[in-house]
Design an enzyme around this catalytic site. Sequence first.
Site, PDB file in Angstrom:
ATOM      1  N   SER A 146      -2.031  -4.858   6.871  1.00 24.08           N
ATOM      2  CA  SER A 146      -0.819  -4.810   6.503  1.00 24.08           C
ATOM      3  C   SER A 146       0.190  -5.597   8.225  1.00 24.08           C
ATOM      4  O   SER A 146      -0.354  -5.681   8.875  1.00 24.08           O
ATOM      5  CB  SER A 146      -0.457  -3.294   6.162  1.00 24.08           C
ATOM      6  OG  SER A 146       1.337  -3.459   6.253  1.00 24.08           O
ATOM      7  N   TYR A 159      -0.113   5.913   8.599  1.00 24.83           N
ATOM      8  CA  TYR A 159       0.399   4.694   7.567  1.00 24.83           C
ATOM      9  C   TYR A 159      -0.494   3.560   8.801  1.00 24.83           C
ATOM     10  O   TYR A 159      -1.804   2.943   7.993  1.00 24.83           O
ATOM     11  CB  TYR A 159       1.258   4.026   6.478  1.00 24.83           C
ATOM     12  CG  TYR A 159       0.941   3.129   5.719  1.00 24.83           C
ATOM     13  CD1 TYR A 159      -0.543   2.675   4.313  1.00 24.83           C
ATOM     14  CD2 TYR A 159       1.095   2.235   5.977  1.00 24.83           C
ATOM     15  CE1 TYR A 159      -0.402   1.885   4.020  1.00 24.83           C
ATOM     16  CE2 TYR A 159       1.208   0.793   5.337  1.00 24.83           C
ATOM     17  CZ  TYR A 159       0.346   0.479   3.882  1.00 24.83           C
ATOM     18  OH  TYR A 159      -0.179  -0.754   3.893  1.00 24.83           O
ATOM     19  N   LYS A 163      -3.951   0.890   8.663  1.00 22.03           N
ATOM     20  CA  LYS A 163      -3.962  -0.371   8.970  1.00 22.03           C
ATOM     21  C   LYS A 163      -4.075  -1.507  10.178  1.00 22.03           C
ATOM     22  O   LYS A 163      -4.468  -2.119  10.316  1.00 22.03           O
ATOM     23  CB  LYS A 163      -2.495  -0.990   8.134  1.00 22.03           C
ATOM     24  CG  LYS A 163      -1.669  -0.728   7.296  1.00 22.03           C
ATOM     25  CD  LYS A 163      -3.060  -1.245   5.453  1.00 22.03           C
ATOM     26  CE  LYS A 163      -3.103  -1.080   4.596  1.00 22.03           C
ATOM     27  NZ  LYS A 163      -3.933  -1.502   3.809  1.00 22.03           N
TER      28      LYS A 163
END
Length: 256
Positions: A146, A159, A163
């Site tokens: 991401s 999160y 990534k």
Amino acid sequence: MALASNKVVCITGASRGIGRGCALEFAKHGASGLVLHYFETDEEILSLKAEIETYNTRVVTVYGDISDPATSTKIVQSGVDTFGRIDVLVSNAGICPFHEFLSMPLEIYERTRKVNLDGSFYIVQAVANQMKNQTPQGGAIVAISSISAFFGGEFQCHYTPTKAAILSLMQSCAIALGKYDIRANAVLPGTIATDINKEDLSDSDKREYMIKRTALGRLGAPDDIAGPVVFLASDLAKYITGTSLLVDGGMGSNLQ
């Protein structure tokens, strides 16, 4: 030009969003077989299977929690039992339950890490072992990281580290697996409108801000990511490994 002719492709988190878009794109580009992992409702994966079969691509579906290493073993075994080999892996399965950092329950942090990072590690390792041992040896691995690997997010403190770790995993795997003719690359989407951020983007001000930040003037769609994934998995990218491809509509270039 069919970029995936006669390739057997495994995709995790395939029933919706970017995973679904990738599955359809590989079918359109001539993939001979698709191994589709899912952890949502049967209806979603069955509708995808039916759509893919209109392209004369064979499909096997595998249900399971990607954070459990046994699921990765089952995915690989299903692919080999059905098609005899695996040529491409798209490690896509992931979650992002938005939450404020200071009050974040440990369970949310751990679940996000287990699905996003641990799950990626398990499936990449399992598929790479199959690619190493099959004849002819080799294959292509594409992991969905991401833009968040480069930028933080107020409600994504659990999160964004996963990534960034996935990007690092691909860089290390490129070194570890190159000797077996296995390529490993990462695709880093910008803001792609999927179920994972549907609630966040329901805020009209937030949505307009994200659109304004994007040079192309729109949010991304799953098929905007699927094309680059198919390219990196194809023979056109046969000398590309250990790299990251930012697919963000120009968002990362716009600091205004």
